[in-house]
Design a protein around this motif. Structure first.
Motif, PDB file in Angstrom:
ATOM      1  N   GLN A  70      37.502  88.454  11.614  1.00 51.65           N
ATOM      2  CA  GLN A  70      36.711  87.704  12.578  1.00 51.65           C
ATOM      3  C   GLN A  70      37.316  87.818  13.977  1.00 51.65           C
ATOM      4  O   GLN A  70      38.400  88.364  14.171  1.00 51.65           O
ATOM      5  CB  GLN A  70      36.635  86.238  12.155  1.00 51.65           C
ATOM      6  N   ALA A  71      36.573  87.278  14.955  1.00 55.21           N
ATOM      7  CA  ALA A  71      37.010  87.374  16.348  1.00 55.21           C
ATOM      8  C   ALA A  71      38.356  86.683  16.573  1.00 55.21           C
ATOM      9  O   ALA A  71      39.124  87.072  17.460  1.00 55.21           O
ATOM     10  CB  ALA A  71      35.950  86.780  17.267  1.00 55.21           C
ATOM     11  N   ASP A  72      38.659  85.628  15.788  1.00 52.68           N
ATOM     12  CA  ASP A  72      39.934  84.922  15.948  1.00 52.68           C
ATOM     13  C   ASP A  72      41.015  85.472  15.033  1.00 52.68           C
ATOM     14  O   ASP A  72      42.025  84.805  14.776  1.00 52.68           O
ATOM     15  CB  ASP A  72      39.747  83.426  15.706  1.00 52.68           C
ATOM     16  N   SER A  80      29.564  89.594   6.105  1.00 51.69           N
ATOM     17  CA  SER A  80      30.680  90.328   6.649  1.00 51.69           C
ATOM     18  C   SER A  80      31.875  90.163   5.733  1.00 51.69           C
ATOM     19  O   SER A  80      32.395  89.098   5.561  1.00 51.69           O
ATOM     20  CB  SER A  80      31.007  89.804   8.031  1.00 51.69           C
ATOM     21  N   LEU A 109      39.020  81.284   5.165  1.00 51.33           N
ATOM     22  CA  LEU A 109      39.506  82.017   6.329  1.00 51.33           C
ATOM     23  C   LEU A 109      41.023  82.117   6.217  1.00 51.33           C
ATOM     24  O   LEU A 109      41.718  81.100   6.190  1.00 51.33           O
ATOM     25  CB  LEU A 109      39.105  81.311   7.619  1.00 51.33           C
ATOM     26  N   GLN A 132      30.201  89.866  21.543  1.00 48.52           N
ATOM     27  CA  GLN A 132      31.371  90.655  21.150  1.00 48.52           C
ATOM     28  C   GLN A 132      30.990  92.120  21.007  1.00 48.52           C
ATOM     29  O   GLN A 132      31.708  93.018  21.459  1.00 48.52           O
ATOM     30  CB  GLN A 132      31.959  90.133  19.839  1.00 48.52           C
ATOM     31  N   GLU A 187      33.625  79.233   1.889  1.00 49.56           N
ATOM     32  CA  GLU A 187      34.207  80.186   2.825  1.00 49.56           C
ATOM     33  C   GLU A 187      35.705  79.942   2.935  1.00 49.56           C
ATOM     34  O   GLU A 187      36.147  78.810   3.120  1.00 49.56           O
ATOM     35  CB  GLU A 187      33.556  80.026   4.202  1.00 49.56           C
ATOM     36  N   ARG A 224      37.972  86.940   6.346  1.00 49.64           N
ATOM     37  CA  ARG A 224      36.955  86.033   5.806  1.00 49.64           C
ATOM     38  C   ARG A 224      36.506  86.447   4.410  1.00 49.64           C
ATOM     39  O   ARG A 224      36.129  87.583   4.174  1.00 49.64           O
ATOM     40  CB  ARG A 224      35.747  86.024   6.731  1.00 49.64           C
ATOM     41  N   LYS A 278      28.640  86.416  18.647  1.00 50.40           N
ATOM     42  CA  LYS A 278      28.847  87.658  17.896  1.00 50.40           C
ATOM     43  C   LYS A 278      28.164  88.833  18.581  1.00 50.40           C
ATOM     44  O   LYS A 278      28.700  89.951  18.617  1.00 50.40           O
ATOM     45  CB  LYS A 278      28.340  87.480  16.469  1.00 50.40           C
ATOM     46  N   GLN A 326      27.752  93.081  12.563  1.00 57.31           N
ATOM     47  CA  GLN A 326      28.005  91.649  12.593  1.00 57.31           C
ATOM     48  C   GLN A 326      27.020  90.962  11.654  1.00 57.31           C
ATOM     49  O   GLN A 326      25.873  91.394  11.510  1.00 57.31           O
ATOM     50  CB  GLN A 326      27.791  91.082  14.007  1.00 57.31           C
ATOM     51  N   ASP A 381      26.746  79.828  11.745  1.00 58.18           N
ATOM     52  CA  ASP A 381      27.200  80.753  12.776  1.00 58.18           C
ATOM     53  C   ASP A 381      26.197  80.796  13.922  1.00 58.18           C
ATOM     54  O   ASP A 381      24.982  80.778  13.710  1.00 58.18           O
ATOM     55  CB  ASP A 381      27.341  82.174  12.218  1.00 58.18           C
TER      56      ASP A 381
END
Length: 773
Positions: free
Chosen positions: A136-138, A610, A221, A448, A219, A142, A445, A434, A440
């Motif tokens: 993920q972006a951070d 994803s 993370l 990005q 989920e 995931r 996204k 994405q 979400d």
């Protein structure tokens, strides 16, 4: 006849999935997933049950077994045609048989023909596959286990109480192992505390809290320390495999992150042809998630197009396509981006509805690829869809043919978007995929991916190995044809031979960026650390299998040889392919089954977004009583999903428009962005004052003496963004960069005074340097 999903009895009474148990074992960036599903045939006659489920495109399916009472049968991988013949022979002899094979329409769909399931008999189906975890972006990895087993829509003629139900019982545990320390694990569900298994915190376990109700997606993370550090994991060959074979030799998985210079990542491109292809099928009139504040998918797509159009650089070219059963484009060909064309496009975006029927993406792609590219303006293609198509492989082959003329960025919206289609579009189009699921937001996204699209294309990528004498390497992954700043790249390679001396090796990734040569080097030890299993070997085999399948589909004189190579590689590695199938036979009494057989399609939980995808969303119609035989997923007619047919499904809720048919923008951020000019500036007017929650007089009174009204308004907008909506910077980053560039181009001397006065007006303390001024 009423359509049903799940295991159903004669009167459409559902036989629910009884329980789900999931074990996840994570090794660095990949995971092995074992899922056991318990079903029971409550009917009074035998049935031919068919489980249909999707898998991530990059996954390696490697095990299928079924337990009937106290008897367990384990499937073996064989040539698909031979497996089908054995399956038919077993059923005709009265034996219990199971057949698992890949769908002919898409590589991420598998079906399990369960054969004849006697009355009152239970079947515990165990599936094992290995897949890469998406980052993920951070920098979180995931994993997602979806809860939805029902179809996405309830047909008008069907009572929703007759739908297959989600089981209440779910047991999920995860064992984590990483080269870097594990920082934390987060989830949208309650977890037991993370338990570290060693002092350096590179191994840990976590599980769902007891009493978990399986009423939502689960989920996980996973956060590692120094996530951007390149790593290499070596997995030893299997003693039972033939020496010199893929499974018998060691294998290395490389993970690295290109770092582009700040001059590349902090400036706006001034060229490019941006084409946005938006799904307008009936299913886009569904909500993004089940929350009360959920927008319709088409509404979120409209908001996203607003943000994209405002973020494009002046002087580029653009066009927008809408598709369903047919397609249409806003302009006959791409037009230059300016105030006039942006306003015209936004007016058309305002009227976009989910009113174009099914999902046929092939025709719009054929049309836009027939348009000549614009010199000095690289083509960047953005595709948005919430469904699947029946001709995925044909679509991907088309994209691959045009890979040298464009980059493709794909977006899967909602729970039913095909992982094979979305990931395949990006992979074959040298872009980025994405998935927007659950709660979400689409906009961050998409922005990005716009950042990636605005980066210059990396050219002349090469991978060079420096290994000890006696050791050679065979790359299993497809050639690297795309790299983006700080975006992970995984590479699998087979290490052949042995060295009696130095066990160290290195690999260098080299590429050209804006005529400059960049090198990234990673050293690693060739010796595996302990018993590392077969996880990486199977993913490496899967990568090679997929590459060979693409070559085979291209035809030519080598097709027969490629088929044989594919078959042998699949059988050797135990990873399914288009030419193999898993078959298991339980020899019973040997008496032929008496009475009619019912065919039932049973959807299973799946990992379909994803990394592990969103929930399974395929619904096959309940058929009549049929003789024993095989059943394949029925391809949607004309390349469209049945779920997208507005005449079949009840579409509840419409995208909200205001009285003039424009955007019903309630978010102040989107209100502000909607007022920005194509150049990047804002005008000082009542609409601007309303967004800032100030009066016209207040804005005029505090404007510095001699300041230009547009410079003053644009400075206020920047201060508002940085001072009051910093948490959404991923969404407005390019809007702000355009605004700062416009102010600098005005070459006025009152910028400092405008910043000081703007902070006082809005109650902020944003520094001028922060605004890019």
């Amino acid at each position: 006849m009423v359509k049903c999903c799940g295991l159903v009895a004669d009167k459409n009474e559902p036989v629910p999935l009884k329980s789900v148990a999931v074990d996840v074992r994570v090794q660095g960036h990949v995971a092995t997933v074992t899922s056991t599903l318990l079903y029971l045939n409550g009917e009074e006659r035998p049935l031919v049950a068919v489980f249909v489920f999707p898998l991530p495109e990059e996954s390696a399916f490697c095990h299928f077994s079924a337990k009937l009472g106290d008897t367990e049968v384990v499937a073996k991988l064989q040539d698909k045609q031979k497996a089908r013949e054995q399956y038919d022979d077993a059923l005709s002899s009265g034996h219990q048989a199971f057949l698992l094979e890949e769908s002919d329409q898409s590589s991420d769909w598998f079906q399990v023909n369960v054969g004849s399931l006697p009355p009152g008999e239970s079947a515990a189906i165990t599936l094992v596959y290995i897949s890469e975890l998406a980052m993920q972006a951070d920098d979180a990895l995931r994993f997602c286990l979806p809860a939805v087993l029902n179809p996405r829509y309830t047909p008008q003629e069907m009572d929703s109480s007759k739908m297959a139900t989600v089981p209440d019982t779910l047991a999920l545990s995860a064992h984590l192992s990483s080269p870097q320390p594990i920082s934390k694990v987060e989830s949208n569900c309650a977890l037991e505390p993370l338990v570290y298994l060693n002092a350096d915190e590179t191994q840990a376990t976590v599980s769902l809290s007891s009493g978990h109700v399986f009423d939502r997606d689960v989920e996980l993370l996973l956060y590692y320390q120094d996530a951007h550090e390149p790593t290499a994991i070596v997995e030893g060959g299997q003693d039972s495999a033939e020496p010199g074979s893929l499974m018998g030799d060691p294998l290395v998985m490389l993970s690295f992150y290109p770092e582009f210079p700040a001059a590349v990542t902090s400036t706006l491109a001034t060229s490019g042809e941006f084409i946005f292809v938006v799904d307008r099928s009936g299913s886009m009139d569904c909500r993004m998630h089940s929350g009360n504040d959920a927008k319709m998918r088409i509404e979120s797509a409209r908001d996203t197009l607003l943000l994209l159009l405002k973020s494009l650089p002046m002087g580029c070219f653009f066009n927008i396509y809408g598709f369903g059963s047919s397609f249409e484009s806003f302009f006959p060909k791409s037009v230059e981006y300016n105030q006039y064309t942006m306003d015209e496009a936004l007016q058309k975006v305002n009227g976009m509805k989910a009113d174009m029927g099914g999902t046929n993406i092939l025709e719009p792609l054929q049309h836009l690829y027939s348009q000549p590219c614009i010199p000095s303006h690289p083509r960047e293609l953005f595709i948005f869809t919430d469904g699947e198509v029946g001709n995925t492989k044909q679509v991907l082959d088309l994209v691959k043919l045009s890979v040298n003329s464009h980059r493709c960025f794909s977006f899967g919206i909602g729970e039913g978007a095909s992982i094979a289609l979305i990931n395949g579009l990006a992979q074959e189009g040298s872009g980025h995929a994405q998935f927007i699921t659950g709660t979400d937001r689409m906009q961050p996204k998409v922005m990005q991916s716009l950042r990636y699209a605005l980066q210059p294309a990396v050219k002349d990528i090469s991978v060079d190995w420096d290994l000890p004498d006696g050791v050679s390497v065979t790359t299993l992954s497809p050639p690297l044809n795309v790299l983006f700043h700080a975006k992970r790249a995984l590479l699998y390679a087979q290490l052949e031979g042995e060295s009696s001396g130095n066990p160290e090796g290195s690999v260098t990734i080299q590429y050209n960026l804006l005529e400059e040569t960049v090198k990234n080097q990673l050293g690693f030890c060739l010796k595996p650390a302990g018993d590392t299993g077969e996880t990486l070997h199977r993913l490496g085999a899967r990568a090679l299998i997929r590459s060979l399948e693409v070559e085979e589909r291209a035809g030519g004189p080598e097709a027969a040889a490629l088929r044989e190579k594919l078959l042998q590689l699949s059988l050797q590695s135990g990873v399914g392919s288009t030419h193999t199938a898993f078959i298991a036979i339980h020899k019973g009494s040997g008496q032929a089954v008496q009475g009619p057989l019912l065919r039932r399609t049973i959807p299973t939980p799946s990992f379909r977004r994803s990394g592990f995808g969103g929930p399974m969303a395929m619904c096959s119609s309940m058929g009549p009583i049929v003789p024993i035989g095989r059943m394949s997923p029925r391809p949607p007619r004309s390349g469209m999903s049945e779920m997208d047919n507005p005449e079949t499904f009840d579409m509840e809720g419409r995208a909200m428009l205001d009285d003039e048919g424009g955007f019903d923008v309630q978010d102040p951020l989107l209100q502000l962005i909607s007022l920005q000019k194509a150049s990047g500036s804002w005008e000082m007017d009542s609409s601007m004052a309303k967004v800032l929650v100030k009066s016209d007089d207040e804005l005029a009174k505090l404007m510095p003496l001699g300041a230009d009204k547009a410079v003053w308004a644009t400075t206020l907008a920047l201060i508002w963004l940085y001072g009051l909506r910093l948490e959404a910077q991923d969404e407005w980053q390019f809007v702000a960069m355009k605004a700062a560039s416009w102010i600098q181009a005005q070459k006025v001397g009152c910028v400092s005074q405008c910043v000081q006065a703007g902070n006082a007006l809005l109650g902020c303390q944003v520094q001028q340097e922060t605004l890019g001024l």
